[in-house]
Design an enzyme around this catalytic site. Structure first.
Site, PDB file in Angstrom:
ATOM      1  N   ASP A  92     -23.438  26.874  54.040  1.00  0.00           N
ATOM      2  CA  ASP A  92     -23.370  28.174  54.713  1.00  0.00           C
ATOM      3  C   ASP A  92     -24.614  29.019  54.450  1.00  0.00           C
ATOM      4  OD1 ASP A  92     -22.508  30.544  55.873  1.00  0.00           O
ATOM      5  OD2 ASP A  92     -21.312  31.120  54.134  1.00  0.00           O
ATOM      6  N   ASP A 279     -26.767  31.776  61.013  1.00  0.00           N
ATOM      7  CA  ASP A 279     -25.658  31.529  60.091  1.00  0.00           C
ATOM      8  C   ASP A 279     -24.922  30.241  60.424  1.00  0.00           C
ATOM      9  OD1 ASP A 279     -23.564  31.651  58.347  1.00  0.00           O
ATOM     10  OD2 ASP A 279     -22.642  33.430  59.194  1.00  0.00           O
TER      11      ASP A 279
END
Length: 494
Positions: A92, A279
């Protein structure tokens, strides 16, 4: 139902983080023998070049295969401890901490559905014990810090600080295909100042080129779900050259983007610039409600009609158009008709909010939000020399296409071929998404549901407005994160 829920709540960008009683973690560093690492590097580079087409500019690189679940979750396997205990994790870029469930997690259902770290079974474990909590867009976790070795592909990072979770609050984590999250953001947003894994790799001399790169395969039927490379790029998975853009604010991988185009036509809202966060932990593309409503309208997405939005258009539409034609500054229109406050430069106290927030509010704030969106839409149509009737009709149509409170909008699978391209402007270049790239197809019980890849997500000034470029964008464009030069690069995926 579970599949739709996963799509709706897998927003893993860390919005809030706190650490209780912790200012800085004391690290014990056992630096690896750099000479030994570099002696093995030549053989390893040859292996990667022959088998993966990797390029690391004479440094080491390490490729980690990823699994793809519904084009909404991409996860890979790491080993924690000695001998390694395997965990599947989301890599992430929107957070910076590594966490996995602890063997001491007794009261959270999610822990019973996933692998748990057992410190007693690791010979390289170092106790820390400081407590901590992280709140994501999809739920929160809490636990305590520990240190141990982390194996990522062929690389072993020693004494990595991570979190053993003892509570995982959201149903998201119960349903998730992953055990934990491995954050790849900057140290600035790391809870407890724990170094991100890529930072530890560089500090321990495991990679010589300080980059990592993602290829996300959007073909769910392909067993190869994607690839994450530390220390280089895989030339098989992109075409042409990467376009690089500077990181504008460290913490998240935040960059500057320009206008968003629908079939080549400006939406106007970000023509003066918007922030964007790249992201890998967010499934969709999240952006300002004002633009997402325009996109949903253009692609025929079904959202929740806003009575208040249509009321503003009905009662004030003519006046707004007249004021814009008379060169009234757009930022002052809503204050002049007493729907918003004004501080001399822009509306205040009533920033544009998501529909979720709008449904929870009453009174002038809600009308102000609707007015601000209507001004943007009408100004955009005036630039196209549209008639008054056409402008009002267009604004009403956009009101009907405001996103649903869950943030998702569905589209007709039969209409994908006639939908427009959506383009983002980054570093002066246009990055286009075709309908097949921004629509997610979810097959369930013999039926296919199509979901718009765009969801509303509003951040007020000064941090916003901003976009979150999640997996929908990164699937179309191979992405390089360069932490030596603080840049992000994009090239067409192959």
């Amino acid at each position: 139902m579970a599949k739709k829920l996963v799509l709706g709540v897998i927003l893993l960008w860390a919005l809030i983080f706190s650490c209780e009683g912790l200012s800085r973690i004391s690290l014990t560093k056992k630096r690896l023998d750099v000479d030994t690492i570099r002696a093995a590097s030549a053989a390893r580079r040859q292996h990667f070049s022959q088998n993966f087409g990797l390029s690391a500019s004479n440094g080491e690189s390490d490729a980690i295969p990823l699994s793809n679940y519904l084009d909404a979750q991409y996860f890979g396997v790491i080993g924690l401890g000695t001998p390694p205990q395997n965990f599947t994790v989301i890599f992430d870029t929107g957070s910076s901490n590594l966490w996995v469930p602890s063997a001491k997690c007794y009261f959270s259902v999610a822990c019973y559905f996933h692998h748990k770290y057992k410190s007693k079974k690791s010979s390289t474990y170092t106790a820390n014990g400081e407590s901590c909590k992280i709140t994501y867009g999809s739920g929160s976790i809490s636990g305590f810090f520990s240190q141990d070795n982390v194996q990522v592909g062929d690389l072993t990072v020693t004494d990595q600080v991570f979190i053993e979770t003892t509570r995982e609050s959201s149903l998201t984590f119960v349903l998730a295909k992953f055990d934990g999250i491995l954050g790849l953001g900057y140290p600035e947003i790391s809870v407890g100042n724990a170094p991100p894994l890529w930072y530890s790799m560089a500090a321990q001399g495991l990679i010589e080129k300080n980059v990592f790169s993602f290829w996300l395969n959007r073909d769910e039927e392909d067993s190869n779900g994607g690839e994450l490379v530390f220390g280089g790029v895989d030339s098989k998975h992109f075409t042409g050259e990467h376009t690089y853009v500077n990181v504008t604010q460290k913490g998240y991988w935040q960059i500057e983007m320009g206008d968003l185009l629908i079939d080549g036509y400006s939406t106007g809202f970000c023509s003066g610039g918007c922030a964007a966060i790249v992201d890998s932990g967010t499934s969709l593309l999240a952006g300002p409600t004002t633009i997402v409503a325009q996109v949903n309208h253009a692609i025929g997405a079904e959202g929740v009609a806003s009575v208040e939005c249509k009321e503003v258009v009905k009662e004030y539409g003519d006046l707004i158009i007249e004021m814009l034609i008379s060169q009234t500054e757009p930022a002052k229109v809503c204050s002049k008709i007493n729907l918003c406050a004004f501080d001399g430069s822009h509306s205040v106290g009533n920033p544009i909010k998501s529909v979720v927030e709008m449904t929870k509010e009453k009174g002038s704030d809600l009308l102000c939000t609707a007015c601000e969106m209507a001004v943007v839409w009408m100004e955009n149509q005036l630039r196209e020399n549209a008639t008054k009737d056409r402008i009002l009709n267009y604004a009403n149509q956009l009101c009907e296409k405001l996103p649903s409170p869950s943030g998702e909008s569905t589209v007709s699978c039969d209409d994908i071929g006639s939908m427009p391209d959506i383009s983002f402007t980054i570093a002066g270049k246009t990055f286009t998404l075709t309908p097949d790239q921004y629509v997610l197809k979810i097959a369930e019980a013999g039926q296919t549901m199509c979901i718009s890849g765009f969801m509303a997500f509003d951040i007020p000034a000064p941090r916003g407005p901003l976009w979150i470029l999640g997996d929908v964008f990164m699937g179309a464009y191979h992405t390089v994160f360069d932490f030596d030069n603080d840049k992000v690069g994009f090239a067409k995926s192959a």
